[in-house]
Every structure is written in structure tokens, then in C-alpha cells.
Design a protein around this motif. Structure first.
Motif, PDB file in Angstrom:
ATOM      1  N   UNK A  34     109.643 -24.873  71.284  1.00  0.00           N
ATOM      2  CA  UNK A  34     108.591 -25.572  70.551  1.00  0.00           C
ATOM      3  C   UNK A  34     108.237 -24.876  69.235  1.00  0.00           C
ATOM      4  N   UNK A  35     108.410 -23.551  69.176  1.00  0.00           N
ATOM      5  CA  UNK A  35     107.885 -22.797  68.033  1.00  0.00           C
ATOM      6  C   UNK A  35     108.934 -22.247  67.072  1.00  0.00           C
ATOM      7  N   UNK A  51     113.638 -29.706  65.912  1.00  0.00           N
ATOM      8  CA  UNK A  51     112.782 -29.636  67.095  1.00  0.00           C
ATOM      9  C   UNK A  51     113.356 -30.466  68.228  1.00  0.00           C
ATOM     10  N   UNK A  52     113.841 -31.665  67.914  1.00  0.00           N
ATOM     11  CA  UNK A  52     114.446 -32.516  68.939  1.00  0.00           C
ATOM     12  C   UNK A  52     115.689 -31.844  69.526  1.00  0.00           C
ATOM     13  N   UNK A 258     103.080 -30.820  73.714  1.00  0.00           N
ATOM     14  CA  UNK A 258     101.737 -30.749  73.121  1.00  0.00           C
ATOM     15  C   UNK A 258     101.608 -29.585  72.151  1.00  0.00           C
ATOM     16  N   UNK A 259     102.303 -28.486  72.425  1.00  0.00           N
ATOM     17  CA  UNK A 259     102.292 -27.342  71.500  1.00  0.00           C
ATOM     18  C   UNK A 259     102.939 -27.735  70.183  1.00  0.00           C
ATOM     19  N   UNK A 270      99.281 -21.939  65.903  1.00  0.00           N
ATOM     20  CA  UNK A 270      99.950 -21.778  67.191  1.00  0.00           C
ATOM     21  C   UNK A 270      99.068 -21.082  68.212  1.00  0.00           C
ATOM     22  N   UNK A 271      98.149 -20.200  67.755  1.00  0.00           N
ATOM     23  CA  UNK A 271      97.256 -19.525  68.689  1.00  0.00           C
ATOM     24  C   UNK A 271      96.390 -20.538  69.441  1.00  0.00           C
ATOM     25  N   UNK A 272      95.864 -21.517  68.727  1.00  0.00           N
ATOM     26  CA  UNK A 272      95.016 -22.533  69.354  1.00  0.00           C
ATOM     27  C   UNK A 272      95.804 -23.332  70.394  1.00  0.00           C
ATOM     28  N   UNK A 273      97.019 -23.743  70.030  1.00  0.00           N
ATOM     29  CA  UNK A 273      97.841 -24.523  70.953  1.00  0.00           C
ATOM     30  C   UNK A 273      98.228 -23.706  72.184  1.00  0.00           C
ATOM     31  N   UNK A 274      98.627 -22.463  71.983  1.00  0.00           N
ATOM     32  CA  UNK A 274      99.044 -21.628  73.110  1.00  0.00           C
ATOM     33  C   UNK A 274      97.867 -21.268  74.007  1.00  0.00           C
TER      34      UNK A 274
END
Length: 437
Positions: A34-35, A51-52, A258-259, A270-274
């Protein structure tokens, strides 16, 4: 309520630590996909296509998981649950560690994604038998009337692996972006080499299942467990396939798609998503033994049915909350889905699958049917990314996809038979026949 024996405590600890470390290995791949993998292994593609492509290699692990379930399930029903888990520990640990040593696309070109995919295949083979073996071992050691509670710790270990893997990448994200892409992303994978020793130490101290030892004494080992599992339990095998589709779609939609959605489409850091994934995982960890205990009282079927209905009802509200881009609403959405749409299913899952099959084919039937379901839903992040692209990045088709997976698993759970009072030592448990009859 009698206190657990020292042997049962060791089995619980072995399942908890072993599954946590092995699924740490499996989950960190999804977070990396994802990242960072789109920038490291698929640099010839545009960001969305990269990404896909990264999610496609993530899904490859699910394609091979049924083969791992059949292969190592066969071993688990032939040579023992404990011995097979030792093998899967080595496969998962070594393949994950080697990912951390891979050269990237700028260094070796197309060989980079090829090697990455091959190691993901090895991860999938190991993961295909890991959970089924740990859960079978726990269920066969657990006392009657407490089987759901003790078996739930196998799934607790999986969620600990999710939290550990996500936390590892959360720490990596504290580095400068240049360091993340040059060496920081490798650290969570390389740690797996050290974790192999911990997992082996814990698992070597665990006793073999008393049910399997009884099978050996009575010479009840079958030659082709997968053939017997499908032929003797065709309905239960199909139930097992369908039962694992919804929870697989939920966890990888939340933990992986979702990330990528929050950091790409919504512009969250990314901190918020993780952190959202970590809060989701912690919520599930806390609730696992509670739902496991509840399943020993009210049964497996009611909790399973409630959980998938909740997923269908909450799928669109979930994305409405995430789409606000407000961090605390994103976290709350993940925690609510985890508490009511995911935790009941997965807490009951270890004992539910163990009770679908007789002792002689339990490991194989469990692992093969469950992992076929995982293969169907394992491409959820890829499907999510493709569906979101159809609406210019909006997630509403992804929500509809979750509703569809919930409908499939609802049908499977509705077709299941309540089994909380069955004798797990039985050759044909749902008919209450003793071993060897």
C-alpha cells in the motif's frame, strides 16, 4: 470453572506467539504494497497502475494459500499438527526475511517484481497451513464447553501480528522519505529472521494434540486426507469456503485498501492511516476472548450471522465516515467495523472450522476450505482499487463489494449446523460417532 492445565497454557502461548509472528510476516507485505512497493518494484507504471500491480502481487499470496492448506494439511493429518507448524514457521520466516534483501527495480529491472512475487508465493504456502494448524491444535487440547474461548487465542495472535506489522511500518514512516525508500522499508522484513527463533522456541515446547496421538495409537491415519475431507463432508467443505470470504474482504479492505485510499485519495498522512489500522487491530484483540467465551454459551452460528449482517449494514456508513478525511472519524469507523463486523466472525472462526470436520481429516479440511475462501476474497485490495478507479476514486463500489461478500458468507453460515456441544474427538463429529467407528 477449572483452571487450565500447564500443558494447555503452553498450547495457548504457542498458538498466540506463533500465529502473531507468522502473520506479522504476512501482513507487513500488505502494508508495504500500500505504501512503497509501487515506487520500488513497479516504477515503470504510473502511480495508480503501480499500486494496482503491487496489490496484484499481494493477492498472489492468496492464490497459493489453498495449495499450502492442502499440502501442509496433508502433513498435519499424517505426521502431526505440531511438526507441521514447525515447518510452516520456517517457510514464513525465511521467505519474509529474504524480501528484505531483494534488490529493487532500478537495480535489476523486471527480475525485481518476479523475485518479489516468488517470495510472496512462499509466504502464501506457509500461511495456507499456519492458522488451520494452530487452531486445530488449540481446539483439540481445549476442554469441552470451553473450546470456543481457548481456540479464539489463535485468532488473537493473527490480530497481534496485524498490529505489530502495522506498528513496524509506522515507525519506519518516521524516517525521511529518501531513507524509507533506500533502506527503511527493509527493516520490518529483516526482523523476521530474528523472529524465527522466537517462534520455534515457543512451538517446540508444545505437546502434540491428544486427538492426533489417539489417532496414531488406533492407526486411524488416512492416506489422502483431502479426498476424504471433500467426499465425507462435501456440505461442510463448501460452508468452510464461503464462511471465510467476508472477514477476509473486510480485514484487507481496511488494513490495505483503506490505507492506500486515505493516503492517496484523501491526502491523509500515512501515520493517520496506519494508526487507524492499529486501533482496529487492538479493538479486535480485546474482544476475541469475549466473543470466544460467548460462542461457548450461545453458539457459533448466531455470532457468525450477526457479524456478516453488520458488515452489510455498515459498509456504506463506513466509507461515509472515512471519506470525511477527519482522523478521529476514520479511526472510529475502523474500530466500529472491527468490533461488530469483524471480531465476532474471527473469534469464532478457529473453533467453527475445527468442528466442521472429523479428527482424521480436520487439519486438511480446515485449512483447504478456509484458504479457498481466502483465495476468493484475497484480491480485495486489488478489486477495491479497480472499483474505486471506475468512479474516479470514490469508494461506493467498494462498499457494494463488501455487501456482496457479506451475502456469500451469510449463506454459508445459514447453511451451517450448530456444533458447540459436539465431541471433537469423534471421527464424524456432527453424527456423534467415536473415533474408529
Amino acid at each position: 470453572m477449572s483452571a487450565p492445565t500447564p500443558e494447555l497454557k503452553r498450547v495457548v502461548a504457542g498458538a498466540l506467539v506463533g500465529t502473531a509472528l507468522e502473520w506479522y510476516d504476512f501482513f507487513i507485505y500488505g502494508t508495504a504494497a500500500a505504501l512503497v512497493f509501487n515506487q520500488l518494484f513497479f516504477t515503470e507504471a504510473d502511480p495508480a497502475a503501480g499500486t494496482i500491480a503491487a496489490f496484484a502481487t499481494f493477492g498472489v499470496g492468496f492464490v497459493v494459500r489453498p495449495f499450502g492448506g492442502i499440502l501442509f494439511g496433508h502433513l498435519g493429518d499424517k505426521i502431526g499438527r505440531r511438526s507441521t507448524l514447525i515447518i510452516t514457521t520456517l517457510i514464513m520466516g525465511v521467505s519474509t526475511g529474504l524480501i528484505g534483501l531483494l534488490p529493487t527495480y532500478p537495480s535489476i529491472g523486471v527480475w525485481a517484481p518476479i523475485l518479489l512475487t516468488l517470495l510472496r508465493v512462499c509466504q502464501g504456502l506457509g500461511a495456507g497451513a499456519e492458522f488451520g494448524g494452530a487452531a486445530t491444535l488449540l481446539a483439540e487440547h481445549a476442554p469441552q464447553g470451553r473450546r470456543g474461548y481457548y481456540a479464539s487465542y489463535a485468532q488473537t495472535g493473527v490480530q497481534i501480528g496485524l498490529v505489530l506489522g502495522t506498528s513496524a511500518f509506522l515507525l519506519v514512516q518516521l524516517l525521511p522519505q529518501q531513507d524509507i525508500l533506500s533502506w527503511g522499508w527493509r527493516v520490518p522484513f529483516l526482523v523476521s529472521f530474528a523472529l524465527i527463533g522466537v517462534a520455534l522456541y515457543v512451538r517446540l515446547r508444545v505437546a502434540e494434540s491428544p486427538v492426533f496421538r489417539e489417532m496414531e495409537r488406533n492407526r486411524e491415519i488416512v492416506r489422502l486426507p483431502i479426498k476424504d475431507a471433500v467426499a465425507r463432508y462435501p456440505r461442510n467443505f463448501l460452508v468452510g469456503v464461503g464462511a471465510h470470504i467476508c472477514d477476509t474482504a473486510v480485514v484487507y479492505t481496511l488494513a490495505t485498501f483503506s490505507v492506500a485510499y486515505a493516503t492517496g485519495r484523501l491526502g491523509l498522512d500515512s501515520h493517520t492511516a496506519l494508526l487507524g489500522v492499529i486501533f482496529f487491530g487492538l479493538t479486535v484483540i480485546v474482544l476475541q476472548p469475549i466473543y470466544g467465551h460467548l460462542s461457548d454459551r450461545v453458539g457459533r452460528r448466531p455470532l457468525n450471522l450477526f457479524s456478516v449482517v453488520f458488515v452489510a449494514v455498515f459498509a456504506f456508513p463506513y466509507f461515509l465516515m472515512v471519506d470525511t478525511g477527519v482522523p478521529w472519524l476514520v479511526w472510529l469507523a475502523m474500530m466500529i467495523m472491527g468490533a461488530f463486523g469483524f471480531a465476532p466472525q474471527v473469534a469464532v472462526q478457529p473453533v467453527f472450522y475445527a468442528e466442521l470436520f472429523g479428527a482424521r481429516v480436520r487439519y486438511t479440511g480446515f485449512a483447504a476450505s478456509r484458504e479457498l475462501g481466502a483465495a476468493v476474497a484475497g484480491f480485495s485490495p486489488l478489486i477495491g482499487a479497480a472499483l474505486a478507479a471506475q468512479l474516479g476514486g470514490a469508494p461506493w463500489l467498494v462498499a457494494a463489494f463488501l455487501v456482496g461478500t457479506a451475502a456469500i458468507s451469510f449463506a454459508a453460515f445459514h447453511a451451517s449446523v450448530e456444533s458447540k456441544d459436539m465431541d471433537i474427538t469423534a471421527f464424524d463429529p456432527l453424527r456423534r460417532r467415536p473415533v474408529g467407528e
